[in-house]
Design an enzyme around this catalytic site. Structure first.
Site, PDB file in Angstrom:
ATOM      1  CE  LYS A 130      -2.919  -0.947   3.481  1.00  0.00           C
ATOM      2  NZ  LYS A 130      -4.163  -0.987   4.255  1.00  0.00           N
ATOM      3  CD  GLU A 200       0.763  -2.476   6.136  1.00  0.00           C
ATOM      4  OE1 GLU A 200       0.542  -2.022   5.012  1.00  0.00           O
ATOM      5  OE2 GLU A 200       1.104  -3.660   6.342  1.00  0.00           O
ATOM      6  CG  HIS A 204      -1.980   6.131   6.390  1.00  0.00           C
ATOM      7  ND1 HIS A 204      -0.976   6.518   5.534  1.00  0.00           N
ATOM      8  CD2 HIS A 204      -2.347   4.894   5.989  1.00  0.00           C
ATOM      9  CE1 HIS A 204      -0.756   5.547   4.664  1.00  0.00           C
ATOM     10  NE2 HIS A 204      -1.565   4.550   4.924  1.00  0.00           N
TER      11      HIS A 204
HETATM   12  P1  NAD Z   1      -2.339  -9.991   8.874  1.00  0.00           P
HETATM   13  O1  NAD Z   1      -1.627  -9.286   9.953  1.00  0.00           O
HETATM   14  O2  NAD Z   1      -3.735 -10.455   9.132  1.00  0.00           O
HETATM   15  O3  NAD Z   1      -1.511 -11.256   8.349  1.00  0.00           O
HETATM   16  C1  NAD Z   1      -0.137 -11.206   8.096  1.00  0.00           C
HETATM   17  C2  NAD Z   1       0.438 -12.566   8.483  1.00  0.00           C
HETATM   18  O4  NAD Z   1       1.837 -12.565   8.150  1.00  0.00           O
HETATM   19  C3  NAD Z   1       0.326 -12.851   9.982  1.00  0.00           C
HETATM   20  O5  NAD Z   1      -0.320 -14.091  10.191  1.00  0.00           O
HETATM   21  C4  NAD Z   1       1.766 -12.858  10.470  1.00  0.00           C
HETATM   22  O6  NAD Z   1       2.009 -13.781  11.527  1.00  0.00           O
HETATM   23  C5  NAD Z   1       2.506 -13.273   9.192  1.00  0.00           C
HETATM   24  N1  NAD Z   1       3.932 -12.917   9.231  1.00  0.00           N
HETATM   25  C6  NAD Z   1       4.497 -11.826   9.787  1.00  0.00           C
HETATM   26  N2  NAD Z   1       5.843 -11.879   9.657  1.00  0.00           N
HETATM   27  C7  NAD Z   1       6.115 -13.050   9.014  1.00  0.00           C
HETATM   28  C8  NAD Z   1       7.319 -13.680   8.597  1.00  0.00           C
HETATM   29  N3  NAD Z   1       8.518 -13.132   8.831  1.00  0.00           N
HETATM   30  N4  NAD Z   1       7.244 -14.882   7.980  1.00  0.00           N
HETATM   31  C9  NAD Z   1       6.054 -15.454   7.754  1.00  0.00           C
HETATM   32  N5  NAD Z   1       4.865 -14.900   8.103  1.00  0.00           N
HETATM   33  C10 NAD Z   1       4.893 -13.716   8.737  1.00  0.00           C
HETATM   34  O7  NAD Z   1      -2.268  -9.040   7.564  1.00  0.00           O
HETATM   35  P2  NAD Z   1      -3.462  -8.633   6.593  1.00  0.00           P
HETATM   36  O8  NAD Z   1      -4.357  -7.695   7.309  1.00  0.00           O
HETATM   37  O9  NAD Z   1      -3.997  -9.858   5.954  1.00  0.00           O
HETATM   38  O10 NAD Z   1      -2.674  -7.752   5.498  1.00  0.00           O
HETATM   39  C11 NAD Z   1      -1.662  -8.275   4.659  1.00  0.00           C
HETATM   40  C12 NAD Z   1      -1.123  -7.159   3.780  1.00  0.00           C
HETATM   41  O11 NAD Z   1      -2.117  -6.783   2.824  1.00  0.00           O
HETATM   42  C13 NAD Z   1      -0.779  -5.888   4.552  1.00  0.00           C
HETATM   43  O12 NAD Z   1       0.489  -5.410   4.165  1.00  0.00           O
HETATM   44  C14 NAD Z   1      -1.857  -4.912   4.154  1.00  0.00           C
HETATM   45  O13 NAD Z   1      -1.452  -3.566   4.136  1.00  0.00           O
HETATM   46  C15 NAD Z   1      -2.174  -5.369   2.733  1.00  0.00           C
HETATM   47  N6  NAD Z   1      -3.505  -4.921   2.295  1.00  0.00           N
HETATM   48  C16 NAD Z   1      -3.620  -4.324   1.083  1.00  0.00           C
HETATM   49  C17 NAD Z   1      -4.846  -3.853   0.629  1.00  0.00           C
HETATM   50  C18 NAD Z   1      -4.986  -3.213  -0.722  1.00  0.00           C
HETATM   51  O14 NAD Z   1      -6.107  -2.908  -1.151  1.00  0.00           O
HETATM   52  N7  NAD Z   1      -3.917  -2.966  -1.443  1.00  0.00           N
HETATM   53  C19 NAD Z   1      -5.973  -4.005   1.439  1.00  0.00           C
HETATM   54  C20 NAD Z   1      -5.840  -4.653   2.652  1.00  0.00           C
HETATM   55  C21 NAD Z   1      -4.595  -5.117   3.072  1.00  0.00           C
END
Ligand code: NAD
Length: 347
Positions: A130, A200, A204
């Site tokens: 993002k 995240e 902001h």
């Molecule tokens: P989340 O926190 O629910 O899940 C992330 C997972 O990654 C967690 O289970 C965590 O334990 C794991 N993790 C962390 N460090 C790790 C590592 N070193 N090795 C392996 N696994 C690891 O995250 P989420 O809410 O599903 O979001 C994921 C990403 O998607 C975020 O960066 C978020 O900003 C992005 N996102 C983008 C949009 C978009 O429209 N572009 C919308 C929503 C979320």
């Protein structure tokens, strides 16, 4: 064509990195939209791999209940799951989805550097990144990605992602883009389902930044959300739609503004997500295109659906046309159907 039950062996072999909110929901989506064969999934402490395809139903049920990759079939417990998974299975996958937090900003760029420098991977990577800063960092890896024959498609979620790609399309009516205004509405039942997304977003807010949001305890986040009645109102935020549209040659980054409202206590969207593209036609008329998403579409549907579509596009570009390096979703149209649709129609 048999899109409901395609031959699994003809689908790209996908690994999901990060079994949190979006990672788990991607498993559910793959049950209904058969765009890839899921062969790997990992989180911090474990990975699971099955070259015949991971059982989507069992995996979704287990992860949504226990949130622990260790409990999956074929699970390998490890202190460094990305490293161990890639050392063993880099050659067994065609696509990786980074469903990981990007906190701090360099987290995903650093994992990418590791994959480039220390593994034998030469497939496709897609993310839902993002932040503008993070996309700029990835863009600096372009030549290294090219040297290792990786095609990395960044910003493939909803915004950035579908909306940014829609701006590229809408811009075709104009000879000059005056402004792009993205407004998002997100509703989730509880913030713990999407921890990284909400952290995240908190980064902001006024008086917050990425470092501060990264270090907050869960209790501090609970308190902050309590004070705000669960609502995060975001204005003019640093969002990579701007750099992506600039890199795609649509308009300069300063023409793009992004804001929205996130309700962390109610799955109903507080406002409709939309993008307004204002431009000047070749006949010197100013006009606006507006693209509004249906309120019933969830964040997971809009992000993961596009991640799959951009993954399909990336696989075609990489495998059939030899494209490699760093590209953004604003430069590519997502593909709804699986990559090998031509093969499938012959089945
Ligand atoms: P989340 O926190 O629910 O899940 C992330 C997972 O990654 C967690 O289970 C965590 O334990 C794991 N993790 C962390 N460090 C790790 C590592 N070193 N090795 C392996 N696994 C690891 O995250 P989420 O809410 O599903 O979001 C994921 C990403 O998607 C975020 O960066 C978020 O900003 C992005 N996102 C983008 C949009 C978009 O429209 N572009 C919308 C929503 C979320």
């Amino acid at each position: 064509m048999n899109l409901k039950n395609p031959d699994l062996n003809k689908l790209p072999r996908l690994a999901i990195f990060g079994a949190g909110g979006l990672g788990i929901e991607m498993v559910a989506l793959l049950q209904k939209r058969k765009a890839a064969k899921l062969v790997g999934i990992l989180d911090k402490n474990a990975y699971s791999f099955n070259s015949n395809g991971i059982d989507l139903d069992l995996t979704y049920k287990s992860l949504s209940k226990y949130k622990d990759v260790n409990l999956l079939e074929n699970a390998c417990s490890t202190e460094d799951s990305i490293k161990d998974f890639m050392q063993k299975h880099a050659k067994d996958i065609d696509a990786i989805f980074f469903a990981l937090p990007n906190l701090p900003n360099e987290f995903i760029p650093n994992i990418t550097k590791y994959i480039i420098n220390e593994t034998q991977y030469d497939g496709v990577i897609v993310d839902a990144l993002k932040r503008t800063t993070a996309v700029k960092m990835l863009n600096e890896l372009d030549s290294q990605l090219k040297n290792t024959n990786i095609l990395y498609l960044t910003g493939c979620g909803c915004t950035p992602g579908m909306l940014t790609s829609a701006v590229s399309l809408a811009a075709q009516s104009f000879v000059e883009i005056k402004s792009v205004k993205i407004t998002f509405g997100v509703g989730i039942a509880n913030w713990q389902a999407y921890r990284a997304t909400i952290r995240e977003d908190i980064a902001h807010l006024k008086d917050y930044n990425v470092e501060k949001a990264f270090k907050m305890t869960e209790e501090e986040i609970d308190t902050l959300l309590e004070q705000r009645k669960g609502l995060l109102e975001l204005e003019n935020i640093e969002h990579a739609d701007d750099i992506m549209l600039e890199l795609a040659g649509v308009c300069s980054a300063d023409k793009v503004s992004v804001g929205g409202i996130v309700d962390t206590r109610n799955p109903k969207k507080p406002i409709s997500t939309n993008v307004e593209i204002c431009g000047i036609t070749y006949q010197n008329k100013e006009s606006k295109h507006v693209f509004t998403l249906g309120d019933e579409t969830t964040m997971a549907a809009n992000v993961n659906g596009n991640v799959l579509g951009f993954m399909n596009a990336a696989i075609v570009l990489h495998n059939e046309y030899g494209v490699k390096g760093l590209m953004t979703a604003a430069e590519v149209m997502p593909r709804f159907a699986p990559v090998n649709i031509k093969c499938l129609t012959k089945v």
